[in-house]
Design an enzyme around this catalytic site. Structure first.
Site, PDB file in Angstrom:
ATOM      1  N   HIS A 469       0.818  -1.207   0.000  1.00  0.00           N
ATOM      2  CA  HIS A 469       0.000   0.000   0.000  1.00  0.00           C
ATOM      3  C   HIS A 469       0.854   1.261   0.000  1.00  0.00           C
ATOM      4  O   HIS A 469       0.463   2.280  -0.581  1.00  0.00           O
ATOM      5  CB  HIS A 469      -0.928  -0.015   1.222  1.00  0.00           C
ATOM      6  N   GLU A 711     -22.486   2.607 -14.558  1.00  0.00           N
ATOM      7  CA  GLU A 711     -21.569   1.748 -13.800  1.00  0.00           C
ATOM      8  C   GLU A 711     -21.962   0.282 -13.878  1.00  0.00           C
ATOM      9  O   GLU A 711     -21.190  -0.587 -13.471  1.00  0.00           O
ATOM     10  CB  GLU A 711     -21.549   2.168 -12.323  1.00  0.00           C
ATOM     11  N   ASP A 735     -16.215   0.871 -11.386  1.00  0.00           N
ATOM     12  CA  ASP A 735     -17.253  -0.117 -11.110  1.00  0.00           C
ATOM     13  C   ASP A 735     -17.657  -0.880 -12.362  1.00  0.00           C
ATOM     14  O   ASP A 735     -17.902  -2.083 -12.312  1.00  0.00           O
ATOM     15  CB  ASP A 735     -18.487   0.556 -10.492  1.00  0.00           C
ATOM     16  N   CYS A 780     -15.411   9.318 -15.904  1.00  0.00           N
ATOM     17  CA  CYS A 780     -14.931   9.904 -14.644  1.00  0.00           C
ATOM     18  C   CYS A 780     -14.170   8.894 -13.786  1.00  0.00           C
ATOM     19  O   CYS A 780     -13.795   9.199 -12.660  1.00  0.00           O
ATOM     20  CB  CYS A 780     -16.100  10.491 -13.841  1.00  0.00           C
TER      21      CYS A 780
END
Length: 856
Positions: A469, A711, A735, A780
Site C-alpha cells: 500500500h 456503472e 465499477d 470519470c
C-alpha cells in the site's frame, strides 16, 4: 438443510462474518444474525427476543445451529431457547464451537446437505487448524458441546459418517498446488465441497510431512495441512466412484481452483504495467539494484526516516479496565482520523486507509490486546504494540509477497495507536527543511500522504514490495521510488548524496559526477515538461486536427476545488458527496450541504459542477442507515437504491442541490442506476421537492440537468432507452470494469482483470457513446487520467474526461499532442484485440515520445 444463527455482542462483527461465510459455502445455507442492542442495534449486547426471532426465521425443519461469541450471548440464547415452541427447540442447538472458525466450518458442512450432528461436530473441531499451528492442541477444550435445553446429545467424535469401503480397492494420485496462496480458506472449502459430491471416501495428505492423511470432506482437517504453493498432495479414494473423485479433485487443483490465479499468471510482486529492473545490465558506476516502484529521477542528500516507537511503559498506571478503556478510545480516534483522510484522498488512498481503519475493528487483534491487559497486566501501549507485532509477523511469515506486504499495514496502524496512547499522535513524520531523498527500512503507508513531493524528491526503502500500500500511495503522490535495495543502504548516513532512477530501480550512493548530471538532466526535462503543462493548463484540450475534449475535475472534498480550478479544470465532472455523510451520528442538514456545495462551485464561476448524489450502501455503510445482511455488498443496496429506500435523506440532498443551482451551474448525477424506473422515481421526488420550494418562495434553477452514472452493464446496454429521460451520462469505469469482468477490483489475484482497456469494456463504452445520441458522455473513472487509455477513449468518441486535480495539466497536454484521425483508427484496432495488455501495447505505440513510459 441445516441453518445458522450468529449471536454476537457486536452487530458489525456478525455482519462482517456473513460475506466471509458466503465465500466458502453456497447461498442456500440460511443465516440469521442476532447482534447488538438498542434502537439501531449499534450498542454492544445481545437480546433473547432477537435470538428467538432469528431462529424462527431460518428454521427449515432440518435443524438450527446457534453460535455465540462470548458469555452473555450464551445466556441470552439459553433464555431464547426456553421461549421457543417445543418442536422448534428440539431441533435447535447452541454449540460451543468458536464463533468465526465454527461458523465457517458449519456453513460448509451444511451446504453439503449433511445432518445436523455432522455439522455440529465439524464446527466444534474448527479450532484444530489453529491449535495445530501454535502447538497447543493438548490444551484444547473438551469437544462435548454446551448443552442447550432439550438439545440432542453430541455424536461421538469417532462416529462414522458413511460407508468406509474398507474392502474396496484404493486409488491414489499426486498433484502439485499451483495456485498463488495454496490451500487457504477458499480453496480448502472448494476441495471439501468437491470431495463431498462423491460416494467414495477420500483422504488427502501433504507429501512434504509425515502426518497421517486427513478426510477430504473436513474443512478443519484440510486446513490443518498448511499446504502452500509448490507442495504436493497425495489424494486417496475408495468406493464406487473413486476414480471420478480423484479426477475431479486433480482437475480442481491443477487449474488453480475457481477463484485463484495460477502463480505463473499472477505477475508475482511486480505491479501491473511495470517491469522489474534487469539485474543483468546494471550500470558500471556502483549502482544498487532494487525494485522500481515509480518512475522519475532524483539527486539529493539522504534523510533517514525513523519510525521506531519510543520506550513503552511496562507497568499499568491504573486498573486493567482503565487501560482497556484508554485503548478503546485511542482506537476510535485513530479510526476516525483514518476515515477522514480516506474521504479526502483519491480513490486508491481511500481504499487503503479504509482497510487500515477496519483493521482496528479486528476481533482477534482486539482480543489479543485485551488478554495482555487483563491477564498479563501489561499497560495499553505495550499490549497493543505486542499484539500488532505478533499479527504482523504472521503476515510476514506467509509464503507469498502480496500477503507479506500486509505486515507493513499492521505495523503502521499499530504505531499510530501507540502514539495516540502516548499523546504523541501529532508526530507523524519530522524531516529536514530541504530537498532530500527519504531512506526507510519500510515506509509506513500513513506517512505517505504527508510527504511533499517538492521536498521529498525520492524514496528508497531497504525492504518493501511494489504491491504494498505504501508503493501505491507513492505512485499516487508522483514521488520517484525504489524498494528492496537491501543492506546496501541500511546504514547510509544522513546527508549522504544519493541518486535514484525509479524507472529502472537503480540507486547510487555518492554517485559519480557523470551520473549526477544524467539524472539531473532527466529530472530537468521532466520538470520542464510539467512547467509547460501547468503554463498551458487553462488552454483548451484540442487535438491537432481540431477536436475539443473537455477536461474536468474529480473532487472528493471542498478543499480540493481551488487547486483543481488553478490547474485548469473546466468544471467539476464528479463531486463525491460522501465526505458530508461519514463519521457523524446523524446525516448533514440541508444548510450544511448547501454551504459545502457553494464552496466547491465558487472557484468555477459559470463552469458546470456535477454533484453525484450520495453513493452509500453495503460496501460504504453509514451509522444512521440500516442495511440488510448481504453476501455481496457490491451487488446489493447501493447508490440510487439506498436513496430511494430512504426518501427523506434523498429529499434533503435534493433541496440543497436545487438551492445551490440558484447561484451556480450545478448538475445532479445519480449513482448505480440500473433501470428506467429508478430515474422516473427520482424525477418524481425531484418534482415534489421543487413544489415544496415553490411553496415557500425559495429560488432555484428552473431546469437543472439530471444525468446518471453508467456503472452497471444494465445501464450501459439500456442507454438508448434511458437517453430520453436524462440529460447526460458519465461512465464510472472503476465499477463498470468489475461488473463487466466479474472481478472485484480489490481482489489481489484478479488485478489483471481490473483494467478498463479490456476489449469487452471498450465495446460497451463505444455502445454507450453511439446510443447516447446528442446526450454528452464523459468518463470519470481512473481510466480518464491513464495516458495509455486516453488515446483509446477519445478514439471511441469520448469528448469529456474527468480526472483528479494532479492529472489535469498532463491530461490536457497529451490530448493536444494527438490526432483524432489517428485515434479513431487506434480505437478500431483496440476493439478486436484479445485482452488489455495487447490494447496497451497498441496505445503505447500511439503515444508521443514525451508521454511514453520510461523504458531505460
Amino acid at each position: 438443510m441445516v441453518s445458522l444463527v450468529l449471536v454476537s455482542h457486536s452487530r458489525p462483527l456478525a455482519e462482517a462474518l456473513v460475506p466471509l461465510i458466503r465465500e466458502m459455502a453456497t447461498d442456500e445455507v440460511a443465516i440469521a444474525i442476532a447482534a447488538g442492542t438498542g434502537e439501531n442495534r449499534d450498542a454492544f449486547g445481545t437480546d433473547a427476543t432477537d435470538i428467538m426471532q432469528a431462529i424462527a426465521s431460518v428454521d427449515t425443519g432440518d435443524g438450527v445451529l446457534v453460535l455465540g461469541d462470548m458469555g452473555s450471548a450464551l445466556l441470552s440464547t439459553d433464555m431464547a431457547l426456553e421461549l421457543l415452541p417445543d418442536d422448534l427447540r428440539s431441533r435447535t442447538r447452541l454449540i460451543s464451537a468458536p464463533f468465526v472458525e465454527g461458523a465457517l466450518a458449519a456453513a460448509i458442512q451444511a451446504s453439503m446437505g449433511n445432518a445436523v450432528d455432522d455439522v455440529a461436530r465439524e464446527a466444534r473441531q474448527a479450532l484444530a487448524q489453529k491449535q495445530q499451528h501454535v502447538g497447543d492442541s493438548d490444551d484444547a477444550p473438551d469437544t462435548e458441546e454446551g448443552s442447550a435445553p432439550d438439545a440432542s446429545p453430541a455424536v461421538s467424535e469417532g462416529a462414522a459418517t458413511g460407508d468406509s469401503y474398507d474392502d474396496a480397492p484404493e486409488h491414489t494420485t499426486e498433484v502439485e498446488l499451483t495456485n498463488l496462496h495454496g490451500l487457504h480458506a477458499r480453496p480448502a472449502a472448494q476441495l471439501v465441497r468437491t470431495a463431498s459430491q462423491f460416494s467414495a471416501v477420500v483422504t488427502v495428505k501433504r507429501l512434504e510431512d509425515n502426518r497421517a492423511p486427513v478426510s477430504a470432506t473436513s474443512i478443519s482437517s484440510v486446513s490443518t495441512l498448511g499446504a502452500r504453493r509448490g507442495n504436493r498432495l497425495q489424494i486417496t479414494a475408495r468406493g464406487p466412484d473413486a476414480e471420478e473423485a480423484l479426477q475431479a479433485l486433480s482437475d480442481l487443483i491443477t487449474h488453480g481452483f475457481d477463484d485463484d490465479t495460477p502463480a505463473t499468471e499472477s505477475g508475482g510482486a511486480t505491479p501491473q504495467h511495470e517491469a522489474p529492473a534487469d539485474r543483468s545490465t546494471l550500470p558500471d558506476d556502483g549502482a544498487v539494484a532494487g525494485l522500481p516502484v515509480h518512475a522519475g529521477t532524483a539527486v539529493a542528500p539522504a534523510a533517514r526516516l525513523h519510525t521506531a516507537l519510543p520506550d513503552l511503559p511496562t507497568t499499568q498506571n491504573g486498573s486493567p479496565e482503565a487501560e482497556w478503556a484508554a485503548l478503546q478510545n485511542a482506537l476510535k480516534l485513530v479510526q476516525r482520523d483514518l476515515r477522514m483522510q480516506a474521504r479526502r484522498g483519491a480513490r486508491n488512498v481511500q481504499g487503503i486507509l479504509e482497510a487500515q481503519a477496519l483493521l482496528l475493528e479486528d476481533d482477534a487483534l482486539l482480543s489479543a490486546a485485551r488478554t495482555r491487559i487483563t491477564e498479563s497486566d501489561e499497560p495499553a501501549p505495550l499490549a497493543w504494540a505486542r499484539a500488532t507485532e505478533a499479527l504482523a509477523e504472521e503476515y510476514a511469515s506467509l509464503g507469498d509477497a502480496y500477503m507479506q506486504a500486509r505486515a507493513n499495514d499492521v505495523r503502521d496502524v499499530g504505531r499510530r495507536v501507540v502514539l495516540e496512547l502516548l499523546d504523541d499522535a501529532a508526530d507523524v513524520v519530522s524531516l529536514p527543511d530541504r530537498p532530500l531523498i527519504l531512506v526507510a527500512d519500510d515506509l509506513p503507508p500513513s506517512v505517505v500522504p504527508h510527504l511533499d513531493p517538492e521536498q521529498v524528491r525520492g524514496v528508497v526503502c531497504t525492504g518493501g514490495n511494489p504491491t504494498g500500500h505504501n508503493a501505491i500511495l507513492l505512485r499516487g503522490r508522483g514521488i520517484p521510488s525504489v524498494f528492496g535495495v537491501g543492506a546496501a543502504l541500511q546504514h547510509v548516513d544522513n546527508n549522504t548524496l544519493l541518486g535514484l532512477d525509479g524507472g529502472t530501480g537503480h540507486v547510487w550512493v555518492d554517485p559519480p559526477p557523470k551520473r549526477v548530471e544524467q539524472l539531473e538532466s532527466k529530472r530537468r526535462q521532466a520538470d520542464e515538461r510539467t512547467a509547460v503543462y501547468l503554463a498551458e493548463a487553462h488552454d483548451p484540450a484540442t487535438t491537432t486536427d481540431g477536436t475539443v475534449v473537455t477536461v474536468s475535475a474529480n473532487i472528493s472534498h471542498p478543499s480540493e476545488a481551488e487547486t483543481a480550478a488553478e490547474r485548469g479544470a473546466e468544471g467539476v465532472g464528479l463531486l463525491r458527496t460522501e465526505f458530508l455523510f461519514g463519521d457523524t451520528p446523524e446525516p448533514p442538514s440541508e444548510e450544511e450541504q448547501l454551504e459545502a456545495l457553494k464552496t466547491v462551485a465558487a472557484p468555477f464561476k459559470k463552469a458546470p459542477v456535477t454533484v453525484r448524489a450520495l453513493d452509500a450502501g453495503g460496501d460504504k455503510p453509514l451509522p444512521y442507515l440500516s442495511f440488510p445482511d448481504e453476501a455481496n455488498p457490491f451487488l446489493g443496496m447501493r447508490g440510487i437504491r439506498v436513496l430511494l429506500r430512504h426518501p427523506e435523506l434523498f429529499r434533503t440532498q435534493l433541496r440543497a442541490v436545487l438551492r445551490a443551482s440558484a447561484s451556480h451551474n450545478v448538475r445532479l448525477m445519480l449513482p448505480m442506476v440500473a433501470t428506467l424506473s429508478e430515474i422516473r422515481k427520482t424525477r418524481s421526488l425531484l418534482q415534489s421537492v421543487r413544489a415544496a420550494l415553490n411553496h415557500v418562495g425559495t429560488l432555484y434553477a428552473a431546469n437543472i440537468p439530471v444525468g446518471i452514472m453508467v456503472e452497471t452493464p444494465a445501464s450501459a446496454v439500456a442507454v438508448a432507452q434511458l437517453a430520453s429521460h436524462v440529460d447526460f451520462f458519465s461512465i464510472g469505469t472503476n465499477d463498470l470494469v468489475q461488473y463487466v469482468m466479474a472481478a472485484d477490483r480489490e481482489h489481489a489475484d484478479l488485478a489483471a482483470l481490473s483494467d478498463a482497456l479490456h476489449p469487452p469494456v471498450l465495446q460497451l463504452i463505444r455502445q454507450v457513446v453511439e446510443a447516447a445520441g446528442d446526450r454528452p458522455v464523459s468518463i470519470c473513472g481512473e481510466a480518464a487520467a491513464d495516458p495509455e487509455a486516453i488515446p483509446v477513449l477519445v478514439g471511441l468518441g469520448i469528448r469529456n474526461l474527468s480526472v483528479n486535480a494532479e492529472a489535469l495539466p498532463a491530461t490536457k497536454a497529451l490530448i493536444r499532442a494527438l490526432s483524432l484521425s489517428d485515434l479513431t483508427a487506434l480505437a478500431k484496432r483496440a476493439l478486436v484485440q484479445d485482452d488489455a495488455p495487447e490494447v496497451r501495447a497498441l496505445a503505447r505505440e500511439a503515444l508521443p515520445a514525451a508521454f511514453a513510459p520510461d523504458e531505460q
